[in-house]
Design an enzyme around this catalytic site. Structure first.
Site, PDB file in Angstrom:
ATOM      1  CB  SER A  36      -0.909   0.007   1.194  1.00 53.23           C
ATOM      2  OG  SER A  36      -1.595   1.091   1.320  1.00 53.23           O
ATOM      3  NE  ARG A  37      -1.723   5.569  -3.245  1.00 55.96           N
ATOM      4  CZ  ARG A  37      -2.465   6.138  -4.025  1.00 55.96           C
ATOM      5  NH1 ARG A  37      -2.118   7.068  -4.778  1.00 55.96           N
ATOM      6  NH2 ARG A  37      -3.685   6.228  -3.391  1.00 55.96           N
ATOM      7  CG  HIS A  79      -6.342  -0.706 -12.648  1.00 58.42           C
ATOM      8  ND1 HIS A  79      -7.383  -1.262 -12.812  1.00 58.42           N
ATOM      9  CD2 HIS A  79      -6.635  -0.807 -11.332  1.00 58.42           C
ATOM     10  CE1 HIS A  79      -8.450  -1.707 -12.224  1.00 58.42           C
ATOM     11  NE2 HIS A  79      -7.966  -1.284 -10.979  1.00 58.42           N
ATOM     12  CE  LYS A  97     -15.429  -6.489 -13.513  1.00 63.08           C
ATOM     13  NZ  LYS A  97     -15.075  -5.632 -11.976  1.00 63.08           N
ATOM     14  NE  ARG A 165     -14.658   3.811  -6.078  1.00 66.92           N
ATOM     15  CZ  ARG A 165     -15.268   3.181  -7.262  1.00 66.92           C
ATOM     16  NH1 ARG A 165     -14.850   3.535  -8.313  1.00 66.92           N
ATOM     17  NH2 ARG A 165     -16.244   2.347  -6.936  1.00 66.92           N
ATOM     18  CG  ASP A 178     -16.829   1.589 -10.626  1.00 70.54           C
ATOM     19  OD1 ASP A 178     -16.688   0.707  -9.749  1.00 70.54           O
ATOM     20  OD2 ASP A 178     -16.186   2.658 -10.747  1.00 70.54           O
TER      21      ASP A 178
END
Length: 321
Positions: A36-37, A79, A97, A165, A178
């Site tokens: 993770s960041r 991505h 995806k 989002r 999405d």
């Protein structure tokens, strides 16, 4: 590569957590690491899901020598950055995806993977489900004759506030990436690549699509009528042939049952194993063991084809990221 396929998960959101939980259903695999960041997020995820190691950066996960393959589970706006970093570090990938934000970015990942001879697969999990494979088998056997139409709709019935989002263009928000990827991917799995694309949409004030209607035409003469929407709760599909139809009830994208209607015969109901992300994990694991560079169930050509359609739809409805 060891006998045990050691998975890494990049990102710590909801889909990453679901994947980590279901990976345990795939024999010969283990959750080796998470990246993770932020170190705290990675540590918490590793503790909850039993990962042996946590990394506080994408780079550290990509460089982990004890990881055989990485699942990219960031929002699709990230991505390309995450996947290209991992590919350049030599890691095979399963990428959630929608594969990327656009066709050019998707093609770039495919090019990198092929140049480095690395396995790459889109996590289009519905294409690996037993129900999907059974439907394809029935169609190939001529159960409903020649395919003439597909109808599919996916709406989730939300009313998100402006900070959500799904309304944010910087995160690739809107219904199309999405949700629309499901009906488009479903139609193209069955009918191939369209040669005609028409689309209409109603947009949020932020410029992302609130709901979109899509019509596809195919070289065979078949057509598809598709819908995706952030609001409007619907998730069904019908496959129409010259000698019958297949109806998928609520939740077509994760079907565990469907009904075959043949002309002149009683309806026939099919039930399959419960759906889940473990089927895509099993497919990627199998491919990795066999030294494949892509999956037969989700070939990279199909990923690029769907991305091309998504690009065409966005151009027509005026959505940019």
């Amino acid at each position: 590569m060891t006998d045990q396929i050691r998975w890494g998960v990049l990102a710590t959101g909801g889909i990453a957590a679901r994947f980590a939980r279901e990976l345990g259903q795939v024999p010969g695999t283990e959750l080796a690491a998470v990246g993770s960041r932020t170190a705290s997020s990675a540590q918490a995820f590793a503790a909850e899901h039993g990962a042996a190691r946590s990394h506080g950066s994408w780079e550290a996960l990509a460089a982990d020598p004890d990881v055989d393959i990485i699942y990219i589970a960031t929002p699709h706006s990230h991505h390309h950055a995450a996947a290209s970093l991992c590919l350049r570090a030599g890691k095979p990938l399963l990428v959630e995806k929608a594969f990327t934000l656009d066709l050019a970015s998707a093609q770039d990942l495919v090019t990198i993977a092929r140049e480095r001879e690395l396995f790459l697969m889109e996590a289009f999990w519905t294409r690996t489900l037993p129900s999907t494979l059974k439907i394809q088998e029935l169609i190939a056997d001529g159960a409903i004759g020649e395919l003439v139409a597909v109808q599919a709709a996916f709406g989730i019935g939300l009313d998100p506030d402006p900070s959500h989002r799904l309304r944010n263009p910087e995160l690739g928000g809107g219904a199309l990436l999405d949700l629309g990827v499901y009906p488009i991917g479903f139609a193209q799995l069955l009918l191939g690549e369209p040669n005609q694309v028409r689309a209409w949409a109603h947009l949020f004030p932020e410029g992302t699509d609130e709901r979109t209607s899509i019509s596809l035409g195919f070289p065979s003469g078949a057509v598809a009528s598709l819908y995706c929407g952030v609001n409007g709760d619907v998730r069904n599909a019908t496959i129409v042939g010259t000698r019958g139809r297949i109806e998928l009830p609520w939740g077509f994208h994760a079907a565990e049952r469907f009904v075959l209607h043949r002309h002149g015969a009683d309806p026939q109901e099919f039930e399959t194993a419960p759906s889940g992300l473990h089927f895509e994990a099993a497919e990627a694991t199998r491919c990795l063991r066999e030294g494949k560079l892509e999956s037969d169930l989700i070939p990279l050509s199909s990923t690029l084809s769907v991305m091309s359609t998504l690009d065409a739809v966005r151009a027509q409805i005026g959505v940019t990221y």
